[in-house]
Design a protein around this motif. Sequence first.
Motif, short mmCIF file in Angstrom:
data_model
loop_
_atom_site.label_atom_id
_atom_site.label_comp_id
_atom_site.label_asym_id
_atom_site.label_seq_id
_atom_site.Cartn_x
_atom_site.Cartn_y
_atom_site.Cartn_z
N ASN A 3 0.83 -1.20 0.00
CA ASN A 3 0.00 0.00 0.00
C ASN A 3 0.86 1.26 0.00
O ASN A 3 0.56 2.23 -0.70
CB ASN A 3 -0.95 0.01 1.20
CG ASN A 3 -1.99 -1.08 1.11
OD1 ASN A 3 -2.27 -1.61 0.04
ND2 ASN A 3 -2.55 -1.46 2.24
N LEU A 55 -4.49 9.46 4.91
CA LEU A 55 -4.56 8.01 4.95
C LEU A 55 -4.30 7.47 6.35
O LEU A 55 -3.63 8.10 7.15
CB LEU A 55 -3.53 7.41 3.97
CG LEU A 55 -3.75 7.80 2.51
CD1 LEU A 55 -2.64 7.23 1.64
CD2 LEU A 55 -5.09 7.32 2.01
N ARG A 56 -4.83 6.28 6.59
CA ARG A 56 -4.67 5.65 7.91
C ARG A 56 -3.35 4.89 7.99
O ARG A 56 -2.91 4.28 7.01
CB ARG A 56 -5.82 4.67 8.16
CG ARG A 56 -7.17 5.37 8.28
CD ARG A 56 -8.23 4.35 8.52
NE ARG A 56 -7.83 3.54 9.66
CZ ARG A 56 -8.61 3.22 10.67
NH1 ARG A 56 -9.84 3.60 10.66
NH2 ARG A 56 -8.16 2.49 11.66
N GLU A 58 -2.81 2.14 9.52
CA GLU A 58 -3.07 0.71 9.34
C GLU A 58 -3.07 0.33 7.85
O GLU A 58 -2.67 -0.76 7.48
CB GLU A 58 -4.40 0.29 9.97
CG GLU A 58 -4.44 0.45 11.48
CD GLU A 58 -4.81 1.87 11.92
OE1 GLU A 58 -4.97 2.78 11.07
OE2 GLU A 58 -4.93 2.06 13.15
N TYR A 59 -3.55 1.23 7.03
CA TYR A 59 -3.59 0.99 5.58
C TYR A 59 -2.19 1.11 4.98
O TYR A 59 -1.72 0.22 4.27
CB TYR A 59 -4.55 1.97 4.91
CG TYR A 59 -4.39 2.03 3.41
CD1 TYR A 59 -4.86 1.01 2.59
CD2 TYR A 59 -3.75 3.11 2.80
CE1 TYR A 59 -4.70 1.05 1.21
CE2 TYR A 59 -3.58 3.16 1.43
CZ TYR A 59 -4.05 2.13 0.64
OH TYR A 59 -3.88 2.18 -0.72
N ARG A 62 0.38 -1.71 6.30
CA ARG A 62 -0.08 -3.10 6.41
C ARG A 62 1.01 -4.03 5.87
O ARG A 62 1.50 -3.83 4.77
CB ARG A 62 -1.37 -3.29 5.62
CG ARG A 62 -1.90 -4.71 5.69
CD ARG A 62 -3.22 -4.83 5.00
NE ARG A 62 -4.20 -4.01 5.71
CZ ARG A 62 -5.13 -3.28 5.10
NH1 ARG A 62 -5.21 -3.24 3.79
NH2 ARG A 62 -5.98 -2.58 5.78
#
Length: 72
Positions: A3, A55-56, A58-59, A62
Amino acid sequence: MDNLKAEMQRNGLTVRDIMNTIGCSEKTARNKINGETDFTYPEAERVRNKLFPGLRMEYLFRPQPTNPKKSA
């Protein structure tokens, strides 16, 4: 870090941008982007806050799924 790589490409960012954001060598930045070494939490926060604020975490960070070799 698939990502992260995808978002870097979408946003026209380079390894050098990551390197400058976290204050490391180009080799270290490449190793982190490729998942060979881990980003520290503060490094990941700096990358997200400066380069990908919408954006997060976690994203972006990942882990890549591992594909064990199938036995023949």
